[in-house]
Scaffold this active site. Structure first.
Site, PDB file in Angstrom:
ATOM      1  N   GLY A  53      23.227  22.436  44.760  1.00  0.00           N
ATOM      2  CA  GLY A  53      23.041  23.280  43.519  1.00  0.00           C
ATOM      3  C   GLY A  53      24.880  23.993  43.407  1.00  0.00           C
TER       4      GLY A  53
ATOM      5  N   CYS B 122      25.269  18.364  50.050  1.00  0.00           N
ATOM      6  CA  CYS B 122      25.658  19.238  49.418  1.00  0.00           C
ATOM      7  C   CYS B 122      25.143  20.631  49.486  1.00  0.00           C
ATOM      8  CB  CYS B 122      26.036  19.173  48.014  1.00  0.00           C
ATOM      9  SG  CYS B 122      27.625  19.846  47.595  1.00  0.00           S
ATOM     10  N   TYR B 123      24.991  21.541  49.324  1.00  0.00           N
ATOM     11  CA  TYR B 123      23.807  22.801  49.632  1.00  0.00           C
ATOM     12  C   TYR B 123      23.065  22.977  49.894  1.00  0.00           C
ATOM     13  CZ  TYR B 123      21.625  27.421  48.124  1.00  0.00           C
ATOM     14  OH  TYR B 123      21.153  28.604  48.501  1.00  0.00           O
TER      15      TYR B 123
ATOM     16  N   HIS C 249      28.324  13.080  47.123  1.00  0.00           N
ATOM     17  CA  HIS C 249      26.851  13.120  46.355  1.00  0.00           C
ATOM     18  C   HIS C 249      27.090  12.134  46.609  1.00  0.00           C
ATOM     19  CE1 HIS C 249      26.053  17.283  44.781  1.00  0.00           C
ATOM     20  NE2 HIS C 249      27.696  17.415  44.980  1.00  0.00           N
TER      21      HIS C 249
ATOM     22  N   GLU D 196      24.706  10.776  45.069  1.00  0.00           N
ATOM     23  CA  GLU D 196      23.591  10.171  43.740  1.00  0.00           C
ATOM     24  C   GLU D 196      24.135   9.770  42.421  1.00  0.00           C
ATOM     25  OE1 GLU D 196      23.887  13.346  45.024  1.00  0.00           O
ATOM     26  OE2 GLU D 196      23.503  14.731  43.677  1.00  0.00           O
TER      27      GLU D 196
ATOM     28  N   SER E 110       5.906  12.466  18.007  1.00  0.00           N
ATOM     29  CA  SER E 110       7.596  12.799  17.101  1.00  0.00           C
ATOM     30  C   SER E 110       8.554  11.331  16.306  1.00  0.00           C
ATOM     31  CB  SER E 110       8.856  13.509  18.153  1.00  0.00           C
ATOM     32  OG  SER E 110       9.125  12.143  19.143  1.00  0.00           O
ATOM     33  N   GLY E 111       7.029  10.515  16.926  1.00  0.00           N
ATOM     34  CA  GLY E 111       7.797   9.139  16.315  1.00  0.00           C
ATOM     35  C   GLY E 111       8.941   8.496  17.395  1.00  0.00           C
ATOM     36  N   GLY E 112       9.714   9.512  18.028  1.00  0.00           N
ATOM     37  CA  GLY E 112      10.581   8.339  19.492  1.00  0.00           C
ATOM     38  C   GLY E 112       9.598   8.229  20.699  1.00  0.00           C
ATOM     39  N   VAL E 113      10.450   7.277  21.235  1.00  0.00           N
ATOM     40  CA  VAL E 113      10.364   6.247  21.690  1.00  0.00           C
ATOM     41  C   VAL E 113       9.005   7.163  22.882  1.00  0.00           C
ATOM     42  CG1 VAL E 113      11.687   6.814  23.398  1.00  0.00           C
ATOM     43  CG2 VAL E 113      10.102   4.748  24.065  1.00  0.00           C
ATOM     44  N   ASP E 114       9.547   8.442  23.436  1.00  0.00           N
ATOM     45  CA  ASP E 114       9.460   9.805  24.379  1.00  0.00           C
ATOM     46  C   ASP E 114       7.891   9.836  24.581  1.00  0.00           C
ATOM     47  OD1 ASP E 114      11.482   9.313  25.214  1.00  0.00           O
ATOM     48  OD2 ASP E 114      11.758  11.557  24.695  1.00  0.00           O
ATOM     49  N   SER E 115       6.993  10.324  23.221  1.00  0.00           N
ATOM     50  CA  SER E 115       5.973  11.245  22.873  1.00  0.00           C
ATOM     51  C   SER E 115       5.465   9.843  22.504  1.00  0.00           C
ATOM     52  CB  SER E 115       5.337  12.172  21.308  1.00  0.00           C
ATOM     53  OG  SER E 115       6.331  11.056  20.073  1.00  0.00           O
TER      54      SER E 115
ATOM     55  N   LYS F  53      15.550   8.306  30.113  1.00  0.00           N
ATOM     56  CA  LYS F  53      14.794   7.435  29.810  1.00  0.00           C
ATOM     57  C   LYS F  53      14.916   6.544  29.664  1.00  0.00           C
ATOM     58  CE  LYS F  53      14.854   8.378  24.540  1.00  0.00           C
ATOM     59  NZ  LYS F  53      14.504   9.319  24.241  1.00  0.00           N
TER      60      LYS F  53
END
Ligand code: XMP
Length: 512
Positions: A54, A81-82, A168, A170, A222-227, A368
């Protein structure tokens, strides 16, 4: 119910990377705010807990802290870390603020006899990013790794299965990172590897069905892959109760509106209501050049259009959005209370306080490429699953300065050429995202025998895995030449082309 690991998010930019790495180990992992009460977590029977890094220091009086019952719970715990500093401080160790913070790679020497470091080399490169350091271990803990500048680079209380790492694990730069998380999750916590993306799909569909009941839902397409993926998930859960609303805000790419409606109606068989709101958005953006103001106005207008459309369908209670994790983290929403705000992502920022619809964001925890994997599991067509990302505020954030009809046309034509040329080229790796940006700069040129004084367009093409970090794509010169020649020849108003050679960080992907 799959075995669950929770990451308590203290606001690190890369908190979700931890969750993603755990999911890559085929273990289900979710992010929760750092102050989630233990009772709430216990109800979901976590098999391990990870405390993220953080931006704050544990040494300041109002530093973000977790519920003390978490450390007492007996569930295996890994602080990063934090997170490690918090465990150390709370358990009676001692911390100091370093004279000079330590950022970047360091060689870490580990005690390989500790289960956290099983099978890793005794020395390797790890990524450090800290201003405070543990200088005295708390009772019950032993030191299990160190670097030249950081004596306690990792600590362990094997009896209670509580661990801390200052570096880290990750991030990709930490060579032994993946192995450490593997050792913690599979070895120390003893969780099996039985979670798959199919489980996410099943679980999400079941959760949506239970939450929504017989209520009606609208979805922002929206037309994108997400929506597309979000809408398909919801439609699998509740079928006809879902109406998809596609707002043409006039900030879309060339031919996009028609393509989107066709794909959703004909291919995905979704119930789509297309709204032409082009005039309305242009009016709201009139004279606005500040990037945040643009994003906020577009976000507000978008929700306003939705609410109006929703009001036409009786009994609508929910709004689905394809918000992804990178949108969430960079907008500092309540799910990540401790993060620092970078920009107000549309879909997340700009929501009116009094919103009358509840949000369903089934992809909120994903990156994504994970969304694309979900799309594949759902059987979505390649051309939808593989579409490059496009920001919610659309071309407005690719026009620096005022957004007008004329400038929209210019950037839309320029963008179409950039996309056409890059799509047609055989590139390895293929850029993750590529587009044109209209700058507010005008410069002198010569065309034919005449002087021109017109616009500078910048081309941006990036390689990335998830949009969180990115590098500029090393496009071949002949391709760049074709793009540049076509832009100045085919788009009136462009007489100069620049190529953006900055990575993220320090830049962001979009210019605004
Ligand atoms: P930045 O510019 O923040 O972009 O580095 C990271 C990724 O997110 C996309 N992006 C957005 N996506 N709503 C979205 O849904 C937004 O407001 C938004 N702004 C940026 C951007 O295109 C890139 O892929």
């Amino acid at each position: 119910m799959p075995a669950t690991v929770f990451v308590l998010d203290f606001g690190a930019q890369y908190s979700q990377l931890i969750a993603r790495r755990v999911r890559e180990l085929n273990v289900y992992c979710e992010i929760v705010p750092y102050d989630t009460p233990w009772k709430e977590l216990a109800a979901r029977n976590p098999q391990a807990l990870i405390l993220s890094g953080g931006p704050e220091s544990t040494l300041v009086p109002d530093a973000p802290r977790m519920d003390p019952a978490i450390v007492q719970s007996g569930v295996p715990l890994l602080g990063i870390c934090y997170g490690m500093q918090l465990i150390a401080g709370d358990a009676g160790g001692e911390l100091v603020k370093l004279d000079r913070a330590e950022y970047g790679p360091a060689f870490v020497a580990v005690r390989r006899d500790n289960p956290l470091f099983a099978g890793v080399p005794s020395e390797s490169r790890a990524w450090m990013s800290h201003g405070d350091s543990v200088v005295k271990l708390p009772p019950g803990f032993s030191e299990i790794a160190s670097t030249e500048r950081c004596k306690v680079a990792a600590m362990a209380d094997d009896k209670r299965k509580i661990y801390g790492v200052q570096f880290h694990p990750e991030v990709a730069h930490t060579e032994i990172g993946r192995r450490i998380l593997d050792n913690f999750v599979h070895g120390i916590a003893g969780i099996g590897s039985d979670w798959r993306m199919e489980s996410f799909v099943e679980r999400t569909i079941a959760e949506i069905r239970e939450r929504v009941g017989s209520d009606k839902v609208i979805c922002a397409l929206s037309g994108g892959v997400d929506s597309a993926v979000a809408a398909t998930l919801v439609s699998r859960a509740i079928g006809e109760q879902l109406t998809c609303i596609f707002v043409d805000h006039g900030l879309l790419r060339k031919n996009e509106a028609a393509l989107v409606v066709e794909a959703f109606v004909e291919v995905l068989h979704l119930n789509v209501d297309a709204v032409d709101a082009r005039e309305r958005f242009l009016r709201r953006l009139d004279g606005v050049s500040d990037p945040e103001e643009k994003r906020i106005r577009i976000g507000h207008e978008f929700i306003a259009v939705f609410e109006e459309e929703a009001a036409k369908i009786p009994g609508v209670k929910y709004l689905v959005q394809g918000t992804l994790y990178p949108d969430v983290i960079e907008s500092k929403t309540p799910a990540s209370k401790a993060g620092h705000k970078i920009k107000s992502h549309h879909n997340v920022g700009g929501l009116p306080e009094e919103m009358s619809l509840e949000l369903i964001e089934p992809l909120r925890a994903l990156f994504k490429d994970e969304v694309r994997a979900v799309g594949k599991v759902l059987g979505l067509p390649e051309r939808i699953v593989q579409r490059q990302p496009f920001p919610g505020p659309g071309l407005a954030v690719r026009i620096i300065g005022d957004v007008t009809d004329e400038r929209l046309d210019l950037v839309r034509e320029a963008d179409a050429i950039v996309c056409e040329e890059i799509d047609a080229a055989t590139l390895d790796p293929k850029p993750w995202q590529y587009f044109a940006v209209l700058t507010p700069v005008k410069s002198v040129g010569v065309m034919g025998d005449g002087r021109t004084y017109s616009n500078l367009v910048a081309v941006r093409a990036i390689t990335s895995e998830d949009g969180m970090t990115a590098d500029w794509a090393r496009l071949p010169y002949p391709l760049m030449e074709r793009i540049s020649t076509r832009l100045v020849n085919e788009v009136p108003g462009i007489n100069r082309v620049a190529y953006d050679i900055t990575s993220k960080p320090p830049s962001t992907v979009e210019w605004e």
